[in-house]
Design a protein around this motif. Sequence first.
Motif, PDB file in Angstrom:
ATOM      1  N   VAL A 143      -5.169  -0.283   1.451  1.00  0.00           N
ATOM      2  CA  VAL A 143      -3.960   0.397   0.988  1.00  0.00           C
ATOM      3  C   VAL A 143      -3.826   1.763   1.651  1.00  0.00           C
ATOM      4  N   ALA A 144      -4.925   2.476   1.768  1.00  0.00           N
ATOM      5  CA  ALA A 144      -4.886   3.803   2.404  1.00  0.00           C
ATOM      6  C   ALA A 144      -4.420   3.690   3.847  1.00  0.00           C
ATOM      7  N   TYR A 145      -4.893   2.665   4.537  1.00  0.00           N
ATOM      8  CA  TYR A 145      -4.483   2.457   5.935  1.00  0.00           C
ATOM      9  C   TYR A 145      -2.991   2.150   6.011  1.00  0.00           C
ATOM     10  N   MET A 146      -2.511   1.281   5.130  1.00  0.00           N
ATOM     11  CA  MET A 146      -1.107   0.885   5.187  1.00  0.00           C
ATOM     12  C   MET A 146      -0.183   2.049   4.861  1.00  0.00           C
ATOM     13  N   ASN A 149      -0.262   4.187   8.037  1.00  0.00           N
ATOM     14  CA  ASN A 149       0.250   3.524   9.243  1.00  0.00           C
ATOM     15  C   ASN A 149       1.257   2.437   8.865  1.00  0.00           C
ATOM     16  N   PRO A 150       2.377   2.803   8.255  1.00  0.00           N
ATOM     17  CA  PRO A 150       3.340   1.808   7.764  1.00  0.00           C
ATOM     18  C   PRO A 150       3.928   0.911   8.849  1.00  0.00           C
ATOM     19  N   ASP A 151       4.004   1.419  10.070  1.00  0.00           N
ATOM     20  CA  ASP A 151       4.597   0.622  11.149  1.00  0.00           C
ATOM     21  C   ASP A 151       3.594  -0.313  11.816  1.00  0.00           C
ATOM     22  N   GLN A 152       2.331  -0.158  11.505  1.00  0.00           N
ATOM     23  CA  GLN A 152       1.311  -0.968  12.163  1.00  0.00           C
ATOM     24  C   GLN A 152       0.722  -2.045  11.251  1.00  0.00           C
ATOM     25  N   ALA A 153       1.004  -1.967   9.965  1.00  0.00           N
ATOM     26  CA  ALA A 153       0.457  -2.932   9.012  1.00  0.00           C
ATOM     27  C   ALA A 153       1.386  -4.133   8.876  1.00  0.00           C
ATOM     28  N   SER A 154       0.811  -5.328   8.835  1.00  0.00           N
ATOM     29  CA  SER A 154       1.607  -6.553   8.695  1.00  0.00           C
ATOM     30  C   SER A 154       0.822  -7.587   7.908  1.00  0.00           C
ATOM     31  N   ASN A 171       3.412  -2.755  -5.847  1.00  0.00           N
ATOM     32  CA  ASN A 171       2.486  -2.114  -6.785  1.00  0.00           C
ATOM     33  C   ASN A 171       1.447  -1.226  -6.114  1.00  0.00           C
ATOM     34  N   THR A 172       1.436  -1.233  -4.790  1.00  0.00           N
ATOM     35  CA  THR A 172       0.522  -0.337  -4.068  1.00  0.00           C
ATOM     36  C   THR A 172       1.283   0.750  -3.318  1.00  0.00           C
ATOM     37  N   GLY A 173       2.610   0.724  -3.417  1.00  0.00           N
ATOM     38  CA  GLY A 173       3.411   1.738  -2.745  1.00  0.00           C
ATOM     39  C   GLY A 173       3.352   1.648  -1.242  1.00  0.00           C
ATOM     40  N   THR A 174       3.235   0.425  -0.713  1.00  0.00           N
ATOM     41  CA  THR A 174       3.161   0.227   0.739  1.00  0.00           C
ATOM     42  C   THR A 174       4.348  -0.611   1.205  1.00  0.00           C
ATOM     43  N   ASP A 175       4.550  -0.654   2.492  1.00  0.00           N
ATOM     44  CA  ASP A 175       5.675  -1.407   3.039  1.00  0.00           C
ATOM     45  C   ASP A 175       5.286  -2.080   4.355  1.00  0.00           C
ATOM     46  N   PRO A 176       4.323  -3.001   4.321  1.00  0.00           N
ATOM     47  CA  PRO A 176       3.897  -3.683   5.543  1.00  0.00           C
ATOM     48  C   PRO A 176       4.976  -4.645   6.047  1.00  0.00           C
ATOM     49  N   VAL A 177       4.938  -4.942   7.314  1.00  0.00           N
ATOM     50  CA  VAL A 177       5.886  -5.878   7.920  1.00  0.00           C
ATOM     51  C   VAL A 177       5.493  -7.305   7.536  1.00  0.00           C
ATOM     52  N   GLN A 178       6.476  -8.077   7.071  1.00  0.00           N
ATOM     53  CA  GLN A 178       6.214  -9.467   6.688  1.00  0.00           C
ATOM     54  C   GLN A 178       6.493 -10.381   7.883  1.00  0.00           C
ATOM     55  N   ILE A 179       5.508 -11.201   8.240  1.00  0.00           N
ATOM     56  CA  ILE A 179       5.652 -12.181   9.315  1.00  0.00           C
ATOM     57  C   ILE A 179       5.663 -13.565   8.675  1.00  0.00           C
ATOM     58  N   LEU A 180       6.742 -14.322   8.884  1.00  0.00           N
ATOM     59  CA  LEU A 180       6.903 -15.603   8.212  1.00  0.00           C
ATOM     60  C   LEU A 180       6.365 -16.773   9.036  1.00  0.00           C
ATOM     61  N   THR A 197      -2.617  -7.871   9.588  1.00  0.00           N
ATOM     62  CA  THR A 197      -3.526  -6.972   8.874  1.00  0.00           C
ATOM     63  C   THR A 197      -4.208  -7.689   7.717  1.00  0.00           C
ATOM     64  N   TYR A 198      -3.446  -8.502   7.000  1.00  0.00           N
ATOM     65  CA  TYR A 198      -4.018  -9.208   5.849  1.00  0.00           C
ATOM     66  C   TYR A 198      -3.142 -10.394   5.479  1.00  0.00           C
TER      67      TYR A 198
END
Length: 320
Positions: A143-146, A149-154, A171-180, A197-198
């Motif tokens: 979560v700390a990383y995301m 680095n909001p533009d690098q997390a997916s 619920n973690t206050g993050t905004d990672p990119v979703q890859i479908l 990323t995860y």
Amino acid sequence: MYRRIATLAIAAAAIGALMPAFSAEDYPAKPIRIVVPYSAGGGVDNITRVVATQLGARLKQSVIVDNRPGANANIGADYVAKAPADGYTLLMGATFLAFNRATMKTIPYDASKDLIPVARTGKAPFVLVVPATSPFKTVAELVAYMKANPDQASYGAVGAGSPTNLIFPKNTGTDPVQILYKGGATALPDLIAGRLTYMIQTTSEVLPHIGTGKLRALAVTGTVRFKHLPDVPTMKEAGVGGLEGTGWWGLFVPAKTPAAIVDRLSEETQRVMKQPEVIAALDKLGIESAPQPAAEFQPFFQSELKSYVEVARQFNLTTE
């Protein structure tokens, strides 16, 4: 003319009287198809193949697995909803039925009206995993990383995602990119290679890779720890609330399928899910055999539909 019509009507009635009434014992008279609305190798596909083999043996008829992925599982589900209601086309459904109905603006079928729940087959938690090469050892580190680095997390998601995938960032206050992806089996190679990323995926898809050291588990959904990963905390223990739900799987048939067929399928599926070899096979996949007959599965499914509507409203979850 009228005499001829009357004669034909009487003859038809006589023939109908001589024909035996439908009996579940007459079913099935030809191969049965179980539609999996995802690609082969994913969580829904894995449990379906175990069930299909044993169900076919009990029914003394071939049970074929038919993968029809696409449109967040709606292609396969809609195919079954519009199939003849004769018991020869089944759907292996899961939480996607409730999620899609609660979050999608347009959907070609109504899971609450167009499908009949026949039998629940299994249940299991979802697992938050990262590549083994990832530096993250805890959810807090991820979560700390995301956040930094909001533009690098997916993250990889199947179809349009799921409540778990959408609630976790909220619920973690993050905004990672979703890859479908069309299925977990197509997404996992990208995760293992570090291109994602995860992922938060079903146990049956990720356990083998955790076991071989290709993936690292950070947390599981549910209220208790998962027996196959006793050292992995629940999401709540890891500091993320709202993810106490688990996944489930179950068989469905089109609406208006005769009750005798529904009952026969339900009864035989219950027997299949209680077989020691089936319980063992699912356990290896990280799935708990959790049979429910139609009489119990139907109200369970209705409660799931209502629950997902509430979750979608609470977290403002929508998908295209």
